[in-house]
Design a protein around this motif. Structure first.
Motif, PDB file in Angstrom:
ATOM      1  N   GLN A  32      41.935  10.617 150.550  1.00 18.25           N
ATOM      2  CA  GLN A  32      41.762  10.416 151.993  1.00 18.25           C
ATOM      3  C   GLN A  32      41.043  11.570 152.678  1.00 18.25           C
ATOM      4  O   GLN A  32      40.254  11.343 153.592  1.00 18.25           O
ATOM      5  CB  GLN A  32      43.115  10.180 152.651  1.00 18.25           C
ATOM      6  CG  GLN A  32      43.666   8.805 152.378  1.00 18.25           C
ATOM      7  CD  GLN A  32      44.960   8.548 153.124  1.00 18.25           C
ATOM      8  OE1 GLN A  32      45.453   9.405 153.865  1.00 18.25           O
ATOM      9  NE2 GLN A  32      45.510   7.360 152.930  1.00 18.25           N
ATOM     10  N   GLU A  33      41.297  12.795 152.260  1.00 18.67           N
ATOM     11  CA  GLU A  33      40.652  13.939 152.909  1.00 18.67           C
ATOM     12  C   GLU A  33      39.132  13.880 152.770  1.00 18.67           C
ATOM     13  O   GLU A  33      38.407  14.100 153.741  1.00 18.67           O
ATOM     14  CB  GLU A  33      41.189  15.256 152.349  1.00 18.67           C
ATOM     15  CG  GLU A  33      42.565  15.604 152.845  1.00 18.67           C
ATOM     16  CD  GLU A  33      42.649  15.668 154.360  1.00 18.67           C
ATOM     17  OE1 GLU A  33      41.767  16.293 154.994  1.00 18.67           O
ATOM     18  OE2 GLU A  33      43.585  15.062 154.907  1.00 18.67           O
ATOM     19  N   HIS A  34      38.660  13.596 151.584  1.00 22.13           N
ATOM     20  CA  HIS A  34      37.217  13.473 151.360  1.00 22.13           C
ATOM     21  C   HIS A  34      36.646  12.314 152.189  1.00 22.13           C
ATOM     22  O   HIS A  34      35.581  12.444 152.803  1.00 22.13           O
ATOM     23  CB  HIS A  34      36.936  13.255 149.874  1.00 22.13           C
ATOM     24  CG  HIS A  34      35.498  12.968 149.589  1.00 22.13           C
ATOM     25  ND1 HIS A  34      34.514  13.920 149.716  1.00 22.13           N
ATOM     26  CD2 HIS A  34      34.870  11.830 149.207  1.00 22.13           C
ATOM     27  CE1 HIS A  34      33.349  13.375 149.431  1.00 22.13           C
ATOM     28  NE2 HIS A  34      33.537  12.112 149.102  1.00 22.13           N
ATOM     29  N   LYS A  36      37.903  11.045 154.960  1.00 22.00           N
ATOM     30  CA  LYS A  36      37.968  11.375 156.388  1.00 22.00           C
ATOM     31  C   LYS A  36      36.815  12.298 156.783  1.00 22.00           C
ATOM     32  O   LYS A  36      36.270  12.171 157.886  1.00 22.00           O
ATOM     33  CB  LYS A  36      39.301  12.024 156.731  1.00 22.00           C
ATOM     34  CG  LYS A  36      40.438  11.034 156.769  1.00 22.00           C
ATOM     35  CD  LYS A  36      41.760  11.710 157.102  1.00 22.00           C
ATOM     36  CE  LYS A  36      42.899  10.718 157.117  1.00 22.00           C
ATOM     37  NZ  LYS A  36      44.192  11.352 157.409  1.00 22.00           N
ATOM     38  N   ASP A  37      36.440  13.194 155.904  1.00 20.80           N
ATOM     39  CA  ASP A  37      35.297  14.066 156.171  1.00 20.80           C
ATOM     40  C   ASP A  37      34.018  13.237 156.272  1.00 20.80           C
ATOM     41  O   ASP A  37      33.204  13.444 157.170  1.00 20.80           O
ATOM     42  CB  ASP A  37      35.175  15.122 155.077  1.00 20.80           C
ATOM     43  CG  ASP A  37      34.075  16.119 155.372  1.00 20.80           C
ATOM     44  OD1 ASP A  37      34.059  16.660 156.498  1.00 20.80           O
ATOM     45  OD2 ASP A  37      33.244  16.357 154.474  1.00 20.80           O
ATOM     46  N   HIS A  38      33.856  12.303 155.346  1.00 18.00           N
ATOM     47  CA  HIS A  38      32.690  11.416 155.373  1.00 18.00           C
ATOM     48  C   HIS A  38      32.703  10.561 156.642  1.00 18.00           C
ATOM     49  O   HIS A  38      31.664  10.355 157.278  1.00 18.00           O
ATOM     50  CB  HIS A  38      32.677  10.535 154.124  1.00 18.00           C
ATOM     51  CG  HIS A  38      31.483   9.662 154.010  1.00 18.00           C
ATOM     52  ND1 HIS A  38      30.196  10.161 153.898  1.00 18.00           N
ATOM     53  CD2 HIS A  38      31.356   8.313 154.003  1.00 18.00           C
ATOM     54  CE1 HIS A  38      29.343   9.161 153.834  1.00 18.00           C
ATOM     55  NE2 HIS A  38      30.026   8.027 153.893  1.00 18.00           N
ATOM     56  N   ARG A  40      34.028  11.361 159.517  1.00 14.90           N
ATOM     57  CA  ARG A  40      33.682  12.229 160.649  1.00 14.90           C
ATOM     58  C   ARG A  40      32.171  12.364 160.788  1.00 14.90           C
ATOM     59  O   ARG A  40      31.621  12.257 161.881  1.00 14.90           O
ATOM     60  CB  ARG A  40      34.325  13.611 160.463  1.00 14.90           C
ATOM     61  CG  ARG A  40      34.047  14.591 161.574  1.00 14.90           C
ATOM     62  CD  ARG A  40      34.617  15.967 161.254  1.00 14.90           C
ATOM     63  NE  ARG A  40      34.186  16.500 159.983  1.00 14.90           N
ATOM     64  CZ  ARG A  40      32.974  17.056 159.772  1.00 14.90           C
ATOM     65  NH1 ARG A  40      32.097  17.116 160.733  1.00 14.90           N
ATOM     66  NH2 ARG A  40      32.659  17.539 158.579  1.00 14.90           N
ATOM     67  N   ARG A  41      31.482  12.534 159.643  1.00 15.38           N
ATOM     68  CA  ARG A  41      30.016  12.651 159.681  1.00 15.38           C
ATOM     69  C   ARG A  41      29.362  11.333 160.097  1.00 15.38           C
ATOM     70  O   ARG A  41      28.385  11.339 160.859  1.00 15.38           O
ATOM     71  CB  ARG A  41      29.491  13.107 158.325  1.00 15.38           C
ATOM     72  CG  ARG A  41      29.706  14.584 158.105  1.00 15.38           C
ATOM     73  CD  ARG A  41      29.013  15.082 156.855  1.00 15.38           C
ATOM     74  NE  ARG A  41      30.073  15.437 155.905  1.00 15.38           N
ATOM     75  CZ  ARG A  41      30.155  14.991 154.674  1.00 15.38           C
ATOM     76  NH1 ARG A  41      29.240  14.217 154.182  1.00 15.38           N
ATOM     77  NH2 ARG A  41      31.157  15.353 153.902  1.00 15.38           N
TER      78      ARG A  41
END
Length: 63
Positions: A32-34, A36-38, A40-41
């Motif tokens: 999920q962290e990866h 969520k970063d994607h 956000r971008r």
């Protein structure tokens, strides 16, 4: 870039954001962290395109 191309790109980005949001809900916690970063971008790019489109639609000021 023409208004039509900007609108198509904005639509594509909106679809991608919605798809990724749904995937995040069902993804394992460690991924999920990866994701969520994607996300956000993608949202930043979507917002940038929306601003471009809104700027293109504004009629030029009269003198």
């Amino acid at each position: 870039m023409s208004i039509r191309m900007v609108a198509k790109e904005l639509y594509r980005l909106q679809q991608e954001v919605e798809k990724l949001e749904a995937q995040i809900k069902s993804a394992p916690f460690h991924e999920q962290e990866h994701m969520k970063d994607h996300l956000r971008r993608l949202k930043a790019e979507r917002d940038r395109m929306r601003k471009i489109l809104d700027g293109e639609k504004v009629p030029p000021p009269f003198r």
